[in-house]
Write an enzyme that holds these catalytic residues in place. Structure first.
Site, short mmCIF file in Angstrom:
data_model
loop_
_atom_site.label_atom_id
_atom_site.label_comp_id
_atom_site.label_asym_id
_atom_site.label_seq_id
_atom_site.Cartn_x
_atom_site.Cartn_y
_atom_site.Cartn_z
N LYS A 85 0.98 -1.17 0.00
CA LYS A 85 -0.07 -0.03 -0.07
C LYS A 85 1.08 1.23 0.02
O LYS A 85 0.55 2.20 -0.68
CB LYS A 85 -0.83 0.04 1.48
CG LYS A 85 -2.15 -1.11 1.32
CD LYS A 85 -2.93 -1.14 2.56
CE LYS A 85 -3.69 -2.58 2.51
NZ LYS A 85 -4.30 -2.73 3.74
N GLN A 133 -3.82 -1.51 9.91
CA GLN A 133 -3.65 -2.54 9.16
C GLN A 133 -4.06 -3.79 10.36
O GLN A 133 -3.64 -3.82 11.57
CB GLN A 133 -1.97 -3.25 8.96
CG GLN A 133 -1.97 -4.59 8.44
CD GLN A 133 -2.61 -4.73 6.94
OE1 GLN A 133 -2.76 -3.60 5.97
NE2 GLN A 133 -3.40 -5.60 6.75
N ASP A 139 -10.81 3.31 5.32
CA ASP A 139 -11.22 1.84 5.46
C ASP A 139 -12.58 1.94 5.42
O ASP A 139 -13.45 0.77 5.38
CB ASP A 139 -10.65 1.09 6.57
CG ASP A 139 -9.36 0.27 5.91
OD1 ASP A 139 -9.32 0.05 4.71
OD2 ASP A 139 -8.54 -0.02 6.97
#
Lengths: 287, 287
Positions: free
Chosen positions: B52, B96, B119
């Protein structure tokens, strides 16, 4: 003939429990407080809000009814909400819908502090519900009342096929979320659904919340299914009917809510219950 | 043989569009910025976060990778989030998963500012999605990427029967919400579902996100259906496979995502897209 899921009796028993909790809090010096904002002079809304106001008083709560004229601006409504957000004696705030066209309901709803959002419409509360977050948060009163009614009659959700017809933020979406969280397999259907009646017939538990009188009748119901009729429609004769044709449906269903006397009384009783819960939760948060 | 929904090519094209937008913002003096927090040394998580990080740099964004030791406290992680919440050069924050057991993922997620929650896991954003609120807010990247992929292949949702297997907050719930909002009839199923395979076979669009290799095969699919396989499972031979048996499924389905090369590339491309969008939305809000 189906078992009648008696919302009136269940609501009365819930109200008794709520009054005991409210009195207990008041004895501790924290009387639960609810504020209802009504904009305009819609006769039905006036009846609803005054019923809520009186019920809260009857159960020993502080109850504030704020009536604003039809011409009030959105900012003025939000200003009232903000004052109530700050008011330590108020634990629950609701704005009666519908609002006049010049006021955006979403903006007003979002302005209610999530911890006082007794209708459970604030996105933070709806998101916690849909995200199955742990902890305490308010949930829309009609769906929560439906769950209480099902529990009262020992109707479980896990592994059941549920069909919810109607996708509103007030009823369809939160009731679907509550049932998903209890491990039901839930289908959320609406006016775009193909073969709606065949789908309804697959349901072990059928929730109908569309506002269309007699949308569902006995032939659309799986024998033995539980039918929850959220509709409240007033016929030309002035009689209240649901979204389900009770006469034919009650011959096929295993259990069914009548209209009136089913989901309706549970909604207002749950509003009262949740006002007390918000008061309790505010104490636990040290506020 | 089914049409292959090529996530790799679609993602590459989305990345090209994202780079153009990112460069445009940078030229205006607002370089999009993303921060990724990684706790511990899980090798898979290290690969994901570094991918990412590198992708964001490649697309011309500011990219910050914060690696914290396995032993870091929850408060320290939240403290890092708070710093990034305040940092004007960061428009997107993600933590994460999985996090170590001593850290509560929900508490950490909820601490990310909703306007930087790339997210889409913050309950405020999930609630806006499930409540079908208007306006701009982030949505979980895998579901949003699935919608982009469907759109790329002109696969519409309205009136379709959708079955989503898997009820996670990362995938199942938000993808169900997105499809409900596009007027599909959506069933959310999980491990408690009775007759799961028969249910799968009723779907015009089947989304499988369970982490169980080859849970669904060709005989469980309605001929001509669209199959979205979100699973990424590594076999004993080291090969990646999905939750769908591609060989048999692709003989029956009308369209299907491969694994790898289907949903996977869409997730990271959507993360990049949404970082740029969060940057744009922050400008529109006058921040």
């Amino acid at each position: 003939m189906a078992i009648i899921l008696d919302g009136k009796t269940t609501a009365a028993s819930l109200n008794d429990a709520t009054k005991i909790q409210a009195d207990k809090l008041t004895a501790q010096g924290i009387q639960p407080g609810i504020a209802v904002i009504l904009v305009g002079e819609d006769p039905a809304s006036q009846i609803y809000t005054r019923n809520k106001h009186r019920k809260a008083e009857k159960l020993g709560m502080k109850s504030v009814l704020i009536e604003l004229p039809e011409t009030v601006s959105q900012d003025e409504v939000i200003n009232e909400v903000e004052k109530l957000n700050q008011d330590q004696s108020i634990h629950a705030i609701l704005v009666q819908s519908p609002l006049p066209d010049h006021i955006d309901a979403t903006t007003v709803t979002n302005s209610i502090l999530p911890s006082k959002d007794v209708d459970g419409f604030n996105p933070t509360n709806l998101g916690k519900l849909y995200g199955r977050q742990p902890g305490n948060y308010p949930v829309a009163c009609t769906p929560k009342g439906i769950m209480t009614l099902l529990k009262q009659y020992d109707i479980t959700l896990a592994g059941k096929n549920v069909v919810v017809i109607g996708r509103s933020v007030l009823v369809g979406r939160p009731v679907a979320a509550l049932m998903i969280n209890q491990n039901a397999t839930v289908t959320l259907a609406g006016r775009f659904t193909q073969n709606l009646k065949a789908l309804a017939k697959t349901a072990d538990i059928l929730v109908v919340a569309t506002g269309t009188p007699a949308l569902i009748s006995g032939q659309d119901i799986k024998p033995g299914a539980t039918v929850i009729d959220v509709g409240i429609n007033r016929g030309a004769d002035g009689k209240l009917t649901g979204d389900v044709d009770f006469e034919t449906a009650s011959q096929v269903a295993g259990a069914i809510t009548p209209v009136p006397g089913g989901v309706g009384p549970m909604t207002i009783a749950t509003l009262m219950q949740q006002t007390v819960e918000l008061t309790q939760w505010s104490l636990n948060n040290g506020k």
